[in-house]
Scaffold this motif. Structure first.
Motif, PDB file in Angstrom:
ATOM      1  N   LEU A   1      11.704  -3.876 137.642  1.00  0.00           N
ATOM      2  CA  LEU A   1      10.378  -4.109 137.081  1.00  0.00           C
ATOM      3  C   LEU A   1      10.248  -3.515 135.682  1.00  0.00           C
ATOM      4  CD1 LEU A   1       7.438  -5.113 137.588  1.00  0.00           C
ATOM      5  CD2 LEU A   1       6.949  -2.847 138.532  1.00  0.00           C
ATOM      6  N   THR A   2      11.001  -2.461 135.398  1.00  0.00           N
ATOM      7  CA  THR A   2      10.894  -1.783 134.105  1.00  0.00           C
ATOM      8  C   THR A   2      11.810  -2.390 133.047  1.00  0.00           C
ATOM      9  OG1 THR A   2      12.647  -0.147 134.559  1.00  0.00           O
ATOM     10  CG2 THR A   2      10.418   0.356 135.356  1.00  0.00           C
ATOM     11  N   TYR A   3      12.613  -3.377 133.403  1.00  0.00           N
ATOM     12  CA  TYR A   3      13.575  -3.963 132.471  1.00  0.00           C
ATOM     13  C   TYR A   3      12.870  -4.883 131.477  1.00  0.00           C
ATOM     14  CZ  TYR A   3      17.671  -2.513 135.244  1.00  0.00           C
ATOM     15  OH  TYR A   3      18.638  -1.790 135.892  1.00  0.00           O
ATOM     16  N   SER A   4      13.428  -4.981 130.282  1.00  0.00           N
ATOM     17  CA  SER A   4      12.955  -5.968 129.307  1.00  0.00           C
ATOM     18  C   SER A   4      13.379  -7.361 129.764  1.00  0.00           C
ATOM     19  CB  SER A   4      13.549  -5.679 127.929  1.00  0.00           C
ATOM     20  OG  SER A   4      14.957  -5.900 127.948  1.00  0.00           O
ATOM     21  N   GLY A   5      12.834  -8.380 129.092  1.00  0.00           N
ATOM     22  CA  GLY A   5      13.186  -9.746 129.458  1.00  0.00           C
ATOM     23  C   GLY A   5      14.666 -10.015 129.353  1.00  0.00           C
ATOM     24  N   GLY A   6      15.287  -9.537 128.259  1.00  0.00           N
ATOM     25  CA  GLY A   6      16.715  -9.737 128.091  1.00  0.00           C
ATOM     26  C   GLY A   6      17.532  -9.013 129.142  1.00  0.00           C
ATOM     27  N   MET A   7      17.123  -7.805 129.498  1.00  0.00           N
ATOM     28  CA  MET A   7      17.839  -7.048 130.524  1.00  0.00           C
ATOM     29  C   MET A   7      17.713  -7.718 131.886  1.00  0.00           C
ATOM     30  SD  MET A   7      16.748  -3.187 129.379  1.00  0.00           S
ATOM     31  CE  MET A   7      17.516  -2.399 130.793  1.00  0.00           C
ATOM     32  N   ARG A   8      16.525  -8.219 132.194  1.00  0.00           N
ATOM     33  CA  ARG A   8      16.318  -8.911 133.477  1.00  0.00           C
ATOM     34  C   ARG A   8      17.212 -10.146 133.561  1.00  0.00           C
ATOM     35  NH1 ARG A   8      11.891  -8.287 136.629  1.00  0.00           N
ATOM     36  NH2 ARG A   8      11.615 -10.539 136.854  1.00  0.00           N
ATOM     37  N   ARG A   9      17.294 -10.880 132.455  1.00  0.00           N
ATOM     38  CA  ARG A   9      18.122 -12.081 132.475  1.00  0.00           C
ATOM     39  C   ARG A   9      19.594 -11.711 132.602  1.00  0.00           C
ATOM     40  NH1 ARG A   9      17.509 -16.654 134.378  1.00  0.00           N
ATOM     41  NH2 ARG A   9      15.682 -17.216 133.123  1.00  0.00           N
ATOM     42  N   ARG A  10      20.045 -10.628 131.936  1.00  0.00           N
ATOM     43  CA  ARG A  10      21.431 -10.182 132.077  1.00  0.00           C
ATOM     44  C   ARG A  10      21.717  -9.777 133.522  1.00  0.00           C
ATOM     45  NH1 ARG A  10      20.767  -6.655 127.596  1.00  0.00           N
ATOM     46  NH2 ARG A  10      21.759  -4.968 128.745  1.00  0.00           N
ATOM     47  N   LEU A  11      20.764  -9.074 134.143  1.00  0.00           N
ATOM     48  CA  LEU A  11      20.928  -8.686 135.540  1.00  0.00           C
ATOM     49  C   LEU A  11      20.983  -9.920 136.435  1.00  0.00           C
ATOM     50  CD1 LEU A  11      21.022  -6.580 137.806  1.00  0.00           C
ATOM     51  CD2 LEU A  11      18.509  -6.515 137.746  1.00  0.00           C
ATOM     52  N   ASP A  12      20.135 -10.889 136.153  1.00  0.00           N
ATOM     53  CA  ASP A  12      20.105 -12.126 136.930  1.00  0.00           C
ATOM     54  C   ASP A  12      21.451 -12.845 136.856  1.00  0.00           C
ATOM     55  OD1 ASP A  12      18.900 -14.108 138.495  1.00  0.00           O
ATOM     56  OD2 ASP A  12      18.251 -15.250 136.745  1.00  0.00           O
ATOM     57  N   ILE A  13      22.012 -12.944 135.661  1.00  0.00           N
ATOM     58  CA  ILE A  13      23.310 -13.598 135.502  1.00  0.00           C
ATOM     59  C   ILE A  13      24.408 -12.779 136.176  1.00  0.00           C
ATOM     60  CG2 ILE A  13      25.039 -14.367 133.828  1.00  0.00           C
ATOM     61  CD1 ILE A  13      22.731 -14.983 131.914  1.00  0.00           C
ATOM     62  N   ALA A  14      24.326 -11.450 136.056  1.00  0.00           N
ATOM     63  CA  ALA A  14      25.306 -10.592 136.729  1.00  0.00           C
ATOM     64  C   ALA A  14      25.285 -10.823 138.237  1.00  0.00           C
ATOM     65  CB  ALA A  14      25.013  -9.129 136.411  1.00  0.00           C
ATOM     66  N   MET A  15      24.085 -10.944 138.807  1.00  0.00           N
ATOM     67  CA  MET A  15      23.965 -11.210 140.243  1.00  0.00           C
ATOM     68  C   MET A  15      24.594 -12.553 140.601  1.00  0.00           C
ATOM     69  SD  MET A  15      20.061  -9.787 140.630  1.00  0.00           S
ATOM     70  CE  MET A  15      19.746 -10.521 142.233  1.00  0.00           C
ATOM     71  N   SER A  16      24.464 -13.523 139.694  1.00  0.00           N
ATOM     72  CA  SER A  16      25.042 -14.845 139.940  1.00  0.00           C
ATOM     73  C   SER A  16      26.561 -14.818 139.935  1.00  0.00           C
ATOM     74  CB  SER A  16      24.553 -15.835 138.879  1.00  0.00           C
ATOM     75  OG  SER A  16      23.155 -15.994 138.929  1.00  0.00           O
TER      76      SER A  16
END
Length: 271
Positions: free
Chosen positions: A136-151
């Protein structure tokens, strides 16, 4: 994961309709392995429908779709093991930390040592320092990087990124661009849908323009630029941009230019 020979993706004669609305009208293209293929089009062009078919979430009405050597209609389970899909909105759990999100996915994938896998992905995507923070505390770019990492936890050979930078600020977009380049550098095949012309210019090895359910052109940036007349030398020389090509093909109002049997090379866009 087994990687088959031949193109990573092959689409032939793909059609999809919703009642009387024809969304895809005979789409054909191939994506080579380890490349970045950008599918460019306006909202409603059929990009997301195409990605949903490629990822086995929708059944096509007609045509053949092969992903990593498997037919999406008859070998859907094999296709799903070969791919990962990142949609327009980050699918992270905001309550969990970055590391907990990755550990959860690794467990769902039945991987050995989920903690080690999570730590490796955190380092790979430059998220180690933020690993203990809630997403929840991540920036938009960090959230998207995490999302891709999960993928990418199970290292699929093919990944679909559907509008991956939609809604991100400029810094977030640049962060995602670096991730996409890094994926291709490691041999992952990336199919990227976008409506941002500069994104396709910056990232793609090949670009296809999808308009009203049809592929209008498919080629390298240089090949698409060559569709328009050569630049005129006045004070400076300027090659046509991808934006010039896009609007020359689909028209300023989103409709194809009127006229029958005219060549693409004769279409120009007033600037």
């Amino acid at each position: 994961m087994t990687t088959h020979q031949g193109p990573a993706i092959r689409v032939q004669g793909l059609e999809k309709s919703y009642k009387d609305l024809k969304v895809l009208r005979g789409v054909d293209f191939e994506v080579s392995r380890g490349g970045i293929f950008a599918l460019l089009g306006s909202n409603g062009a059929g990009k997301t429908t195409l990605v949903r078919i490629l990822s086995t979430l929708l059944r096509p009405d007609a045509g053949t779709v092969i992903v990593n050597g498997f037919d999406v209609a008859t070998q859907a389970a094999d296709v799903r093991e070969s791919i990962s899909l990142t949609g327009q909105f980050a699918a992270v759990d905001d309550i969990l930390t970055g590391r907990e999100n990755l550990v959860l996915v690794a467990k769902l994938r039945h991987l050995a040592d989920p903690g080690r896998v999570a730590d490796e992905m955190l380092e790979r995507f430059s998220l180690t320092e933020a690993s203990s923070r809630r997403a929840l505390t991540y920036s938009g770019g960090m959230r998207r990087r995490l999302d891709i990492a999960m993928s990418l936890v199970a290292s699929p050979p093919v990944i679909f990124l559907d509008e991956p930078t939609a809604g991100l600020d400029p810094q977030g977009r640049l962060e995602v661009w670096e991730v996409v380049r890094e994926l291709a550098g490691r041999g992952t095949t990336v199919l990227l849908t976008t409506q941002y012309l500069d994104e396709a210019e910056q990232l793609a090895d090949r670009i296809a323009i999808l308009h009203e359910g049809r592929i209008l052109v498919n080629g390298t940036l240089a090949e698409l630029q060559a569709l328009l007349p050569a630049p005129k030398v006045e004070y400076v020389e300027k090659k046509p941009t991808l934006e010039d090509v896009f609007f020359a093909l689909v028209g300023e109002n989103g409709k194809e230019d009127a006229g029958d049997d005219h060549s693409v090379g004769t279409m120009t866009k007033e600037r």
